[in-house]
Design an enzyme around this catalytic site. Sequence first.
Site, mmCIF file in Angstrom:
data_model
loop_
_atom_site.group_PDB
_atom_site.id
_atom_site.type_symbol
_atom_site.label_atom_id
_atom_site.label_comp_id
_atom_site.label_asym_id
_atom_site.label_seq_id
_atom_site.Cartn_x
_atom_site.Cartn_y
_atom_site.Cartn_z
ATOM 1 N N SER A 129 0.811 -1.216 0.000
ATOM 2 C CA SER A 129 0.000 0.000 0.000
ATOM 3 C C SER A 129 0.846 1.269 0.000
ATOM 4 C CB SER A 129 -0.943 0.010 1.203
ATOM 5 O OG SER A 129 -0.226 -0.209 2.402
ATOM 6 N N ASP A 361 -2.233 6.222 12.215
ATOM 7 C CA ASP A 361 -1.459 5.486 11.203
ATOM 8 C C ASP A 361 -0.205 6.296 10.901
ATOM 9 O OD1 ASP A 361 -0.356 4.330 8.956
ATOM 10 O OD2 ASP A 361 -2.233 4.204 7.829
ATOM 11 N N HIS A 364 1.498 5.107 6.559
ATOM 12 C CA HIS A 364 1.067 5.623 5.258
ATOM 13 C C HIS A 364 1.205 7.144 5.216
ATOM 14 C CE1 HIS A 364 -0.988 1.649 5.471
ATOM 15 N NE2 HIS A 364 -0.613 1.615 4.206
#
Length: 390
Positions: A129, A361, A364
């Site tokens: 990702s 998070d 990312h």
Amino acid sequence: MYMYTLLRKSVSCSFVFNGIFFFIILLNHIRKKVYRQRRPVFASSKDQIGESCNVSGGKWIWDNKTYPVYTEESCPYLSNQTCCQRNGRPDSFHQKWRWQPDGCNLPWFDPLKLLDILSGKRLMFIGDSIQRGQFESMVCMVQSVIPEGKKSFQTIPTMEIFKAEEYNASIEFYWAPFIVESISDHATNHTVLKRLVYLDSITNQGKSWQGVDMLVFESYAWWIHGSSDDIKEYNVTTAYRWALETWANWLESNINPLTQKVYFMSMSPKHLRSWEWKPGSNENCFNESYPIQGSYWGTGSSFTIMKIIQDILQELKIDVTFLNITQMSEYRKDAHTSVYGERRGIPLTKEQRADPKKFADCMHWCLPGVPDTWNEILYAHLLQNHRNFL
């Protein structure tokens, strides 16, 4: 008889005229196509990075005049995971920093030049990702100069494909978090309790990479995902080396160095422990607005993994360009999605956002943001390689 003959001549002349007209249109189309495919890309001295230029060393400069190069609103291809402002982030400071290498400059990103370089070609990002974020970034940096109706976006199992039709060019993403095969290779349904990786198997994935003109690989986060209590460092590094050896063998057997170019991205760091850059604190990347100043290397990156990558690339019989984006990204504690992204494809609830220590998070990245700079570095190499090829 006369009228019939005249009609035949008229039809014959009309047929000849239409045939000539059609031939001229066809010839022009062919000329345009050939011109598009062979169009030289002018690279000035400002577009070139010298061999002595170390783009991985430098500092972040505030530049709110030229950055960001696109916005969330201007790019319809961004996933919800990367749209931090859409998800409630109150500031946009993270979008307005420019990477300034020591002793040299990165060329200004020109989407039209990139499209000319990609004319008739495929550029594919392969990884997890994090790599998908870089893919989305590249699409957003290019798509604004392509007219509506001349571009398309398609999602198929394990892949996302953006096409610039007039250039017969594509920018693609292939989901392969370990590069080698695993039970987590489904593009959306890849969350499993216990991961199983086939360290010596890459054939099925490799079928989709064969013949691609430019391949950009990345694999790190999924190898170290989880706490140190769950995974022993020795096992991870051994498995990682084995996987890269399998990948290297595939490259040597399938890549034509005369027509294909391969790149490998270094690891993207995490910022999970604020005491590493702010002694005495006990937080993470949440509510950070500015890059780290001065020398910094956190525990979110592994020197051991970096050494393995370098060893494998040195042993390869074909050239692979190593794009070292780790150090520059280490400084950017401010640019992660934090509580303004998604968790397993679902936006965080109000209650979850109120608990950033548990739900932030710090792996990312928001877009626009840091991956745009990664692509500026990739663009500089693509431009240089294209110039050398010509």
